[in-house]
Design a protein around this motif. Structure first.
Motif, PDB file in Angstrom:
ATOM      1  N   TYR A 188      -2.928  37.211 -15.615  1.00  0.00           N
ATOM      2  CA  TYR A 188      -1.799  36.332 -15.380  1.00  0.00           C
ATOM      3  C   TYR A 188      -1.005  36.779 -14.159  1.00  0.00           C
ATOM      4  N   PHE A 189      -0.194  35.863 -13.624  1.00  0.00           N
ATOM      5  CA  PHE A 189       0.670  36.170 -12.488  1.00  0.00           C
ATOM      6  C   PHE A 189       1.633  37.283 -12.879  1.00  0.00           C
ATOM      7  N   LYS A 190       1.656  38.350 -12.067  1.00  0.00           N
ATOM      8  CA  LYS A 190       2.549  39.482 -12.322  1.00  0.00           C
ATOM      9  C   LYS A 190       3.466  39.767 -11.149  1.00  0.00           C
ATOM     10  N   GLY A 191       3.280  39.061 -10.024  1.00  0.00           N
ATOM     11  CA  GLY A 191       4.139  39.269  -8.872  1.00  0.00           C
ATOM     12  C   GLY A 191       3.399  39.036  -7.576  1.00  0.00           C
ATOM     13  N   ASN A 192       3.934  39.619  -6.504  1.00  0.00           N
ATOM     14  CA  ASN A 192       3.406  39.419  -5.155  1.00  0.00           C
ATOM     15  C   ASN A 192       3.211  40.757  -4.447  1.00  0.00           C
ATOM     16  N   TRP A 193       2.354  40.745  -3.452  1.00  0.00           N
ATOM     17  CA  TRP A 193       2.177  41.909  -2.588  1.00  0.00           C
ATOM     18  C   TRP A 193       2.119  41.437  -1.146  1.00  0.00           C
ATOM     19  N   HIS A 194       2.507  42.340  -0.245  1.00  0.00           N
ATOM     20  CA  HIS A 194       2.329  42.085   1.186  1.00  0.00           C
ATOM     21  C   HIS A 194       2.387  43.412   1.941  1.00  0.00           C
ATOM     22  N   THR A 195       2.058  43.358   3.218  1.00  0.00           N
ATOM     23  CA  THR A 195       2.022  44.563   4.041  1.00  0.00           C
ATOM     24  C   THR A 195       3.198  44.596   5.009  1.00  0.00           C
ATOM     25  N   HIS A 196       3.489  45.811   5.489  1.00  0.00           N
ATOM     26  CA  HIS A 196       4.438  46.027   6.581  1.00  0.00           C
ATOM     27  C   HIS A 196       3.776  46.991   7.571  1.00  0.00           C
ATOM     28  N   PRO A 197       4.025  46.807   8.865  1.00  0.00           N
ATOM     29  CA  PRO A 197       3.357  47.642   9.874  1.00  0.00           C
ATOM     30  C   PRO A 197       4.077  48.965  10.149  1.00  0.00           C
ATOM     31  N   ILE A 198       4.523  49.645   9.091  1.00  0.00           N
ATOM     32  CA  ILE A 198       5.204  50.933   9.239  1.00  0.00           C
ATOM     33  C   ILE A 198       4.675  51.884   8.170  1.00  0.00           C
ATOM     34  N   ASN A 199       4.909  53.189   8.354  1.00  0.00           N
ATOM     35  CA  ASN A 199       4.391  54.173   7.405  1.00  0.00           C
ATOM     36  C   ASN A 199       4.972  54.006   6.009  1.00  0.00           C
ATOM     37  N   ILE A 200       6.298  54.002   5.917  1.00  0.00           N
ATOM     38  CA  ILE A 200       6.971  53.921   4.619  1.00  0.00           C
ATOM     39  C   ILE A 200       7.767  52.616   4.587  1.00  0.00           C
ATOM     40  N   PRO A 201       7.269  51.632   3.856  1.00  0.00           N
ATOM     41  CA  PRO A 201       7.878  50.303   3.909  1.00  0.00           C
ATOM     42  C   PRO A 201       9.147  50.175   3.068  1.00  0.00           C
ATOM     43  N   ASN A 202      10.045  49.356   3.551  1.00  0.00           N
ATOM     44  CA  ASN A 202      11.243  48.944   2.820  1.00  0.00           C
ATOM     45  C   ASN A 202      11.293  47.426   2.835  1.00  0.00           C
ATOM     46  N   PRO A 203      11.855  46.827   1.804  1.00  0.00           N
ATOM     47  CA  PRO A 203      11.935  45.363   1.807  1.00  0.00           C
ATOM     48  C   PRO A 203      12.950  44.875   2.841  1.00  0.00           C
ATOM     49  N   SER A 204      12.584  43.809   3.512  1.00  0.00           N
ATOM     50  CA  SER A 204      13.501  43.157   4.440  1.00  0.00           C
ATOM     51  C   SER A 204      14.404  42.212   3.657  1.00  0.00           C
ATOM     52  N   TRP A 205      15.406  41.678   4.342  1.00  0.00           N
ATOM     53  CA  TRP A 205      16.272  40.676   3.721  1.00  0.00           C
ATOM     54  C   TRP A 205      15.440  39.478   3.284  1.00  0.00           C
ATOM     55  N   VAL A 206      14.473  39.086   4.110  1.00  0.00           N
ATOM     56  CA  VAL A 206      13.582  37.960   3.773  1.00  0.00           C
ATOM     57  C   VAL A 206      12.791  38.287   2.505  1.00  0.00           C
ATOM     58  N   ASP A 207      12.318  39.527   2.391  1.00  0.00           N
ATOM     59  CA  ASP A 207      11.590  39.934   1.179  1.00  0.00           C
ATOM     60  C   ASP A 207      12.472  39.797  -0.063  1.00  0.00           C
ATOM     61  N   ILE A 208      13.686  40.313   0.014  1.00  0.00           N
ATOM     62  CA  ILE A 208      14.606  40.263  -1.136  1.00  0.00           C
ATOM     63  C   ILE A 208      14.878  38.813  -1.544  1.00  0.00           C
ATOM     64  N   MET A 209      15.099  37.944  -0.569  1.00  0.00           N
ATOM     65  CA  MET A 209      15.364  36.524  -0.868  1.00  0.00           C
ATOM     66  C   MET A 209      14.135  35.879  -1.516  1.00  0.00           C
ATOM     67  N   SER A 210      12.955  36.224  -1.019  1.00  0.00           N
ATOM     68  CA  SER A 210      11.709  35.701  -1.596  1.00  0.00           C
ATOM     69  C   SER A 210      11.525  36.194  -3.027  1.00  0.00           C
TER      70      SER A 210
END
Length: 160
Positions: free
Chosen positions: A94-116
């Motif tokens: 079942y759907f459990k969430g989303n994944w995506h990549t960031h082009p940096i070593n240690i990723p942090n969510p962007s404002w766009v990520d949080i809104m999504s």
């Protein structure tokens, strides 16, 4: 050169465990943005939640024809993700969430990520799972956040 050995990754959120199957880790690593030409990628997390609330990710969707990818953006636009989700339900995934990549070593969510993520939580129906999960794949680390479907609170999960 020594072979890389993959294992399940296990995270803790409140009183439950969140586990990413080693085969999913292998798939996710294929999409790391190691080079400038690598576009951001993403998809859906497919898994199961047990009666105690522990969730295991067994499979994912990957970028498909019709999705929008650039260096700093991924938009899931293909309707094929929904078709894959419908097929996955036949395997009790079942759907459990989303994944995506960031082009940096240690990723942090962007404002766009949080809104999504907030939009995802708004659209989730309370029921099988208390949480939706959000994974960001960086070059050096995989980080996980959970969103409480009832309270809409988002917080980082801790690797254990």
């Amino acid at each position: 050169m020594k072979d890389v050995v993959y294992v399940d990754l296990k995270y803790r959120i409140d009183d439950i465990n969140f586990i990413i199957n080693k085969d999913v880790i292998i798939k996710l690593n294929e999409y790391k943005q190691k080079y400038y030409s690598d576009p951001e990628s993403g998809g859906l997390l497919l898994g199961r939640t047990d009666i105690h609330g522990n969730t295991k990710i067994i499979d994912i969707t990957v970028p498909l024809e019709g999705d929008i990818q650039s260096r700093f953006r991924f938009l899931r636009k293909s309707n094929k993700h929904k078709d894959i989700l419908a097929e996955a339900k036949k395997r009790c995934l079942y759907f459990k969430g989303n994944w995506h990549t960031h082009p940096i070593n240690i990723p942090n969510p962007s404002w766009v990520d949080i809104m999504s993520w907030r939009k995802t939580l708004k659209n989730c129906k309370p029921g099988e799972s208390r949480y939706a999960f959000f994974i960001i794949i960086g070059i050096a680390e995989i980080r996980v956040w959970s969103g409480d479907i009832n309270t809409k609170e988002i917080k980082e999960a801790k690797l254990i």
